[in-house]
Design an enzyme around this catalytic site. Structure first.
Site, PDB file in Angstrom:
ATOM      1  N   GLU A  86       0.822  -1.206   0.000  1.00 55.42           N
ATOM      2  CA  GLU A  86       0.000   0.000   0.000  1.00 55.42           C
ATOM      3  C   GLU A  86       0.861   1.263   0.000  1.00 55.42           C
ATOM      4  OE1 GLU A  86      -2.136  -3.478   1.536  1.00 55.42           O
ATOM      5  OE2 GLU A  86      -0.230  -2.557   2.090  1.00 55.42           O
ATOM      6  N   ARG A 213      10.018 -24.858  -7.670  1.00 59.40           N
ATOM      7  CA  ARG A 213      10.966 -24.895  -6.553  1.00 59.40           C
ATOM      8  C   ARG A 213      11.144 -23.512  -5.946  1.00 59.40           C
ATOM      9  NH1 ARG A 213      15.913 -28.804  -8.715  1.00 59.40           N
ATOM     10  NH2 ARG A 213      14.706 -30.751  -8.804  1.00 59.40           N
ATOM     11  N   LEU A 233      18.625 -30.604  -5.993  1.00 58.74           N
ATOM     12  CA  LEU A 233      17.373 -29.937  -5.621  1.00 58.74           C
ATOM     13  C   LEU A 233      17.559 -28.437  -5.416  1.00 58.74           C
ATOM     14  CD1 LEU A 233      15.757 -32.512  -3.149  1.00 58.74           C
ATOM     15  CD2 LEU A 233      15.519 -32.355  -5.635  1.00 58.74           C
ATOM     16  N   GLY A 320       6.978 -42.754  -6.275  1.00 59.17           N
ATOM     17  CA  GLY A 320       5.637 -43.249  -6.000  1.00 59.17           C
ATOM     18  C   GLY A 320       5.444 -43.829  -4.616  1.00 59.17           C
ATOM     19  N   LEU A 322       6.607 -42.862  -1.771  1.00 56.31           N
ATOM     20  CA  LEU A 322       6.359 -41.813  -0.780  1.00 56.31           C
ATOM     21  C   LEU A 322       5.147 -40.967  -1.166  1.00 56.31           C
ATOM     22  CD1 LEU A 322       7.119 -40.283   1.756  1.00 56.31           C
ATOM     23  CD2 LEU A 322       8.864 -39.047   0.448  1.00 56.31           C
TER      24      LEU A 322
END
Length: 580
Positions: A86, A213, A233, A320, A322
């Protein structure tokens, strides 16, 4: 015709994350004349998403100011502890804000007890405010709306004063852009996304998707992924936010060397069963990996732990085996499936989702609000497993309940925890957007954006080294307290020779001087701190065991201690002043 100076050019982002408004073309936004409430509110939602990937996930706030149907100012919250949307918008609009309408995707409330968003709109002369959704957090819900109305500003909320049918597209965007906050508020777990890639014959493929990510607090994988793929990752999405990596492994049958154990790339957490392979736990700890034990390791308990750490959004890139229990436990809220036009075949080809115990097609899980998009040669199908929580009915605050039910007290607890700025008492955090003022080396006073900026810079103050002086400048200019902390901690870890030699002995005094300055310069914060009298203050950081309280209360909680010490001194001063 170009936008007024200071308006934010929108960067293109995937349509499956948020619908684009028709007036935004590439990187340049053209001014909107005689635009409808629907179009302008849609733009506010879109603007609010501009910080994605550049800072840790946080409630997304966007503000668009329109005068006579033309956009004259806009802003968005870059990160917690930074200038509110704002204030940015009214600064751009200048005198054109007087008598104008402000469009907000969500009711203001990026920092608890901070009046800046409301004060900015009121002082700029905004006459009307259109709000997409009320704030979903109970301690903030309705407060900014009531404050604006008490100042004579006309406030209209979609679904209340404004028809939700006429503004359906804008309302949907307001919900989607803050879906992580809405899910977190409703279910007390972070918003979780399952991402996978597969071929036409349902064989599982590993696939990088860095945009998702960058929008996540952490990325979850299982032990099989670590052993099979040895992933890094890392985000690599062009932004500055670095999500943590979380590995779930009951047995801790993990390699001693893996890319995820390099914590210079990003922070890594390994979640395991209590008592599992203490030798591996010790080796991981020596590498800087945090090991968290659970009595019974399961996806829901891990997500509740992430919730306690303040996480808003989690990305699951697991296999798959997990993915199936994560879906079954109800912690997966949205799915992104990339389908490649290929056939692999094979009896033992892995599936992206393991056994869910379903034997009939009628038991299949149906995605909601499904979208399809071509991404290169692949097709992306995305949708929600659970609808975005409807928090539109007005929920009275604890103060409002107390007004008609005196038996309910807003001060039941003797412990007040704080962590994120949007939490109750979030203004006690060092990340809150409240400046402090101290003299520099030349004796001239300098305004530091937050306590965190000042504290991190003092690690390198007085060191006769050009790099140390450059670091102080970088920290001063950091766009958010998050970035300031990242610079300070990283350089302290990698270049200890640049840290002043007396740092460990003076850091508590440095912090206390910063806190004294903060709570003396901002009267409303002083009043907030005094209002906690009689309660124990705990900084609820689960991993900072010096300044925070830790996950199970094992932390030293020095920040909480210093605040209580300061509170005691302030109360004594107030008491002394009241004596005639």
């Amino acid at each position: 015709m170009s936008l007024p100076s200071g308006l934010v050019p929108l960067r293109p982002f995937p349509s499956y994350l948020l619908h684009k408004t028709t007036f935004c073309l590439g990187y340049t936004c053209k001014p909107v004349r005689a635009a409808s409430d629907n179009v302008l509110l849609l733009r506010a939602a879109e603007v609010s998403d501009l910080s994605a990937g550049f800072s840790a996930p946080h409630p997304n706030f966007g503000c668009v100011i329109a005068h006579g149907g033309e956009v004259v100012g806009e802003g968005f919250l870059y990160a917690q502890g930074t200038k509110c949307a704002e204030l940015q918008a009214v600064e751009v609009a200048g005198e054109l804000a007087r008598g104008a309408t402000a469009y907000l995707n969500m009711e203001p409330g990026d920092c608890h007890a901070d009046p800046t968003p409301v004060a900015s709109l009121v002082q700029a002369g905004i006459s009307r405010v259109v709000i997409g959704i009320r704030h979903p957090l109970g301690h903030l819900r309705g407060k900014a709306i009531n404050s604006l109305r008490s100042e004579g500003v006309r406030v209209e909320v979609v679904g209340e004063e404004l028809s939700s049918k006429k503004l359906e597209k804008a309302l949907n965007s307001c919900l989607v852009v803050n879906a992580p906050l809405l899910y977190r508020a409703a279910f007390h777990v972070p918003f979780s996304v399952l991402k996978y890639a597969m071929t036409l014959d349902a064989s599982f493929l590993g696939a990088e998707f860095f945009e998702l990510r960058g929008r996540s607090d952490a990325i979850v994988v299982g032990g099989n992924t670590v052993r099979r793929d040895d992933p890094r990752l890392t985000a690599r999405h062009g932004g500055t936010h670095v999500p943590s990596r979380i590995v779930l492994s009951r047995s801790l049958n993990l390699p001693e060397e893996a890319n995820l154990w390099n914590t210079n790339d990003a922070y890594t957490i390994v979640a395991t069963q209590r008592g599992a392979r203490k030798d591996i736990q010790e080796k991981l700890a020596r590498k800087g990996v945090e090991v968290v034990e659970f009595d019974v390791l399961n996806p829901r308990d891990v997500m509740e732990y992430c919730y306690s750490r303040g996480c808003l959004s989690i990305l699951w890139e697991c296999g798959g085996e997990l993915a199936a229990p994560a879906i079954s436990s109800g912690v997966i809220h949205k799915v992104y499936a990339f389908i490649a036009p290929k056939i692999i075949g094979g009896r033992n080809a892995p599936s992206p989702v393991g056994d869910l115990g379903m034997v009939q097609m009628s038991q299949a899980l149906n995605l909601i609000d499904v979208s399809r998009e071509e991404v290169g040669p692949d097709t992306l199908i995305s949708g929600f497993l659970q609808p975005i929580p409807d928090l539109s009915p007005a929920i009275p605050s604890i103060e409002e309940i107390s007004a008609f039910d005196p038996t309910v007290s807003p001060f039941e607890s003797k412990i007040i925890s704080f962590y994120k700025t949007w939490d109750p008492f979030g203004s006690l955090s060092n990340f809150s957007p409240h400046y402090v003022q101290f003299p520099d080396e030349c004796g001239e006073f300098y305004l530091w954006p937050t306590v965190e900026h000042f504290y991190q810079a003092q690690k390198f103050a007085g060191v006769n080294n050009s790099l140390a002086k450059e670091l102080i400048k970088q920290i001063k200019c950091a766009r958010s307290p998050e970035e300031a902390a990242r610079i300070g901690r990283k350089m302290q870890r990698e270049h200890p020779e640049l840290v002043r030699r007396d740092w460990e002995s003076i850091k508590v005094d440095v912090m206390y001087s910063a806190l004294r300055c903060k709570f003396s310069l901002h009267p409303h914060l002083n009043a907030l701190l005094r209002s906690t009298a009689g309660s124990v203050l705990v900084e609820a950081s689960p991993h900072d065991l010096f300044w925070g309280g830790g996950r199970d209360g094992e932390g030293l909680n020095y920040l909480g201690r210093l605040l209580m010490k300061l509170r005691s001194e302030i109360l004594e001063e107030v008491s002394a002043d009241s004596i005639p």
